[in-house]
Motif scaffolding. Structure first.
Motif, PDB file in Angstrom:
ATOM      1  N   SER A  76      -3.463   1.199  -4.426  1.00  0.00           N
ATOM      2  CA  SER A  76      -3.382   1.784  -3.083  1.00  0.00           C
ATOM      3  C   SER A  76      -4.783   1.926  -2.475  1.00  0.00           C
ATOM      4  CB  SER A  76      -2.686   3.134  -3.127  1.00  0.00           C
ATOM      5  OG  SER A  76      -3.400   4.038  -3.964  1.00  0.00           O
ATOM      6  N   GLY A  77      -5.785   1.988  -3.308  1.00  0.00           N
ATOM      7  CA  GLY A  77      -7.171   2.055  -2.824  1.00  0.00           C
ATOM      8  C   GLY A  77      -7.589   0.794  -2.095  1.00  0.00           C
ATOM      9  N   VAL A  78      -7.013  -0.350  -2.473  1.00  0.00           N
ATOM     10  CA  VAL A  78      -7.309  -1.601  -1.770  1.00  0.00           C
ATOM     11  C   VAL A  78      -6.826  -1.499  -0.326  1.00  0.00           C
ATOM     12  CG1 VAL A  78      -6.833  -4.083  -1.700  1.00  0.00           C
ATOM     13  CG2 VAL A  78      -7.217  -2.950  -3.892  1.00  0.00           C
ATOM     14  N   VAL A  79      -5.650  -0.914  -0.155  1.00  0.00           N
ATOM     15  CA  VAL A  79      -5.118  -0.728   1.195  1.00  0.00           C
ATOM     16  C   VAL A  79      -6.011   0.231   1.977  1.00  0.00           C
ATOM     17  CG1 VAL A  79      -3.143   0.106   2.527  1.00  0.00           C
ATOM     18  CG2 VAL A  79      -2.768  -1.225   0.455  1.00  0.00           C
ATOM     19  N   LEU A  80      -6.430   1.321   1.344  1.00  0.00           N
ATOM     20  CA  LEU A  80      -7.316   2.265   2.026  1.00  0.00           C
ATOM     21  C   LEU A  80      -8.642   1.618   2.396  1.00  0.00           C
ATOM     22  CD1 LEU A  80      -6.761   5.623   0.126  1.00  0.00           C
ATOM     23  CD2 LEU A  80      -6.079   5.037   2.442  1.00  0.00           C
ATOM     24  N   ALA A  81      -9.143   0.766   1.538  1.00  0.00           N
ATOM     25  CA  ALA A  81     -10.400   0.075   1.850  1.00  0.00           C
ATOM     26  C   ALA A  81     -10.240  -0.805   3.087  1.00  0.00           C
ATOM     27  CB  ALA A  81     -10.859  -0.748   0.655  1.00  0.00           C
ATOM     28  N   ALA A  82      -9.039  -1.331   3.307  1.00  0.00           N
ATOM     29  CA  ALA A  82      -8.793  -2.153   4.496  1.00  0.00           C
ATOM     30  C   ALA A  82      -8.940  -1.350   5.784  1.00  0.00           C
ATOM     31  CB  ALA A  82      -7.404  -2.781   4.425  1.00  0.00           C
ATOM     32  N   MET A 110      -6.750   0.153  17.840  1.00  0.00           N
ATOM     33  CA  MET A 110      -7.637   0.202  16.685  1.00  0.00           C
ATOM     34  C   MET A 110      -7.514   1.541  15.969  1.00  0.00           C
ATOM     35  SD  MET A 110     -11.746  -0.279  16.294  1.00  0.00           S
ATOM     36  CE  MET A 110     -12.253   1.410  16.485  1.00  0.00           C
ATOM     37  N   THR A 111      -7.503   2.617  16.724  1.00  0.00           N
ATOM     38  CA  THR A 111      -7.396   3.948  16.129  1.00  0.00           C
ATOM     39  C   THR A 111      -6.060   4.118  15.411  1.00  0.00           C
ATOM     40  OG1 THR A 111      -8.826   4.833  17.859  1.00  0.00           O
ATOM     41  CG2 THR A 111      -7.517   6.420  16.620  1.00  0.00           C
ATOM     42  N   VAL A 112      -4.990   3.694  16.057  1.00  0.00           N
ATOM     43  CA  VAL A 112      -3.665   3.788  15.439  1.00  0.00           C
ATOM     44  C   VAL A 112      -3.608   2.927  14.175  1.00  0.00           C
ATOM     45  CG1 VAL A 112      -1.211   3.202  15.750  1.00  0.00           C
ATOM     46  CG2 VAL A 112      -2.452   4.429  17.546  1.00  0.00           C
ATOM     47  N   SER A 113      -4.213   1.744  14.219  1.00  0.00           N
ATOM     48  CA  SER A 113      -4.177   0.879  13.030  1.00  0.00           C
ATOM     49  C   SER A 113      -4.935   1.495  11.870  1.00  0.00           C
ATOM     50  CB  SER A 113      -4.719  -0.518  13.349  1.00  0.00           C
ATOM     51  OG  SER A 113      -6.114  -0.506  13.511  1.00  0.00           O
ATOM     52  N   ILE A 114      -6.045   2.140  12.140  1.00  0.00           N
ATOM     53  CA  ILE A 114      -6.822   2.779  11.068  1.00  0.00           C
ATOM     54  C   ILE A 114      -5.992   3.875  10.404  1.00  0.00           C
ATOM     55  CG2 ILE A 114      -8.812   4.272  10.578  1.00  0.00           C
ATOM     56  CD1 ILE A 114     -10.338   2.622  12.710  1.00  0.00           C
ATOM     57  N   PHE A 115      -5.373   4.738  11.211  1.00  0.00           N
ATOM     58  CA  PHE A 115      -4.572   5.823  10.633  1.00  0.00           C
ATOM     59  C   PHE A 115      -3.291   5.300   9.987  1.00  0.00           C
ATOM     60  CE2 PHE A 115      -7.327   8.507  13.270  1.00  0.00           C
ATOM     61  CZ  PHE A 115      -7.732   9.404  12.294  1.00  0.00           C
ATOM     62  N   THR A 116      -2.732   4.209  10.498  1.00  0.00           N
ATOM     63  CA  THR A 116      -1.550   3.613   9.881  1.00  0.00           C
ATOM     64  C   THR A 116      -1.899   3.051   8.510  1.00  0.00           C
ATOM     65  OG1 THR A 116      -0.616   3.079  12.048  1.00  0.00           O
ATOM     66  CG2 THR A 116       0.263   1.864  10.158  1.00  0.00           C
ATOM     67  N   ILE A 117      -3.014   2.361   8.412  1.00  0.00           N
ATOM     68  CA  ILE A 117      -3.447   1.798   7.129  1.00  0.00           C
ATOM     69  C   ILE A 117      -3.714   2.922   6.134  1.00  0.00           C
ATOM     70  CG2 ILE A 117      -5.278   0.506   5.962  1.00  0.00           C
ATOM     71  CD1 ILE A 117      -5.536  -1.131   8.619  1.00  0.00           C
ATOM     72  N   GLN A 118      -4.371   3.988   6.594  1.00  0.00           N
ATOM     73  CA  GLN A 118      -4.627   5.125   5.701  1.00  0.00           C
ATOM     74  C   GLN A 118      -3.317   5.750   5.224  1.00  0.00           C
ATOM     75  OE1 GLN A 118      -7.161   7.545   8.178  1.00  0.00           O
ATOM     76  NE2 GLN A 118      -9.019   6.743   7.226  1.00  0.00           N
ATOM     77  N   THR A 119      -2.382   5.926   6.127  1.00  0.00           N
ATOM     78  CA  THR A 119      -1.087   6.511   5.770  1.00  0.00           C
ATOM     79  C   THR A 119      -0.355   5.621   4.772  1.00  0.00           C
ATOM     80  OG1 THR A 119      -0.939   7.570   7.936  1.00  0.00           O
ATOM     81  CG2 THR A 119       1.115   7.353   6.699  1.00  0.00           C
TER      82      THR A 119
END
Length: 186
Positions: free
Chosen positions: A67-73, A44-53
């Motif tokens: 790109s904000g839509v991706v960050l919102a995910a 979960m932690t890795v997925s959050i930082f991967t999505i942010q990246t």
């Protein structure tokens, strides 16, 4: 922390347990279950930082505000975590207060760095009319100075509010934990 028996839990935690198989034989014994749950937390932690990246990289190559839509995910795993804990009767404020200060600070700083990189990439694109890295993708980003300034100011205000809220929540949970510890000693 308050916990309810599994019979008192609301539907989200029950459905989630069935979906992820927490009562499935694949969870194994206590040692295996501990490892599986740690692996899930790491994922979960890795997925959050991967999505942010990914959101930051999309802003860097010029996708623009999409790109904000991706960050919102990136918010979805955290919301699911909180929803699950609350539907199982766990006080997330108290749990958050128990996080070691160093780890909490590193997490907050990493999140703020991602937000700053995203705001910086979008601001550059808005001010110059071209992205940091030309990739042949052109998102619609206004080149108006006021839009970029609004984005930067909004990001700074939002980041400040986020840090303030998290620090207040941490202090409130720590006070509640200290009061619970005093009650336990009596």
């Amino acid at each position: 922390m308050t916990t309810n028996s599994s019979g008192e839990r609301r539907s989200f935690a029950t459905v989630a347990d069935r979906l992820v198989g927490l009562k499935d034989p694949s969870m194994g014994d206590e040692r295996e279950r501990d490892i599986i749950l740690r692996a899930g937390t790491t994922a979960m932690t890795v997925s959050i930082f991967t999505i942010q990246t990914l959101g930051v990289l999309l802003a860097v190559i010029g996708v623009g505000l999409w790109s904000g839509v991706v960050l919102a995910a990136a918010v979805i795993p955290g919301v699911a975590y909180t929803w699950y804990c609350q539907s199982s009767g766990l006080d997330t404020t108290q749990s958050y207060a128990k996080i070691a200060a160093r780890r909490r600070n590193w997490s907050v700083m990493a999140g703020l760095a991602m937000a700053a990189a995203w705001i910086g990439a979008l601001s550059f694109h808005m001010l110059t009319g071209s992205p940091l890295v030309q990739a042949g993708i052109q998102g619609t980003v206004g080149t108006g100075n006021s839009t970029a300034i609004g984005l930067v100011v909004g990001g700074l205000i939002g980041g400040t509010i986020g840090v303030f809220t998290l620090s207040r929540s941490s202090r409130a949970g720590a006070k509640r934990n200290a009061a619970d510890d005093e009650d336990d000693e009596d």
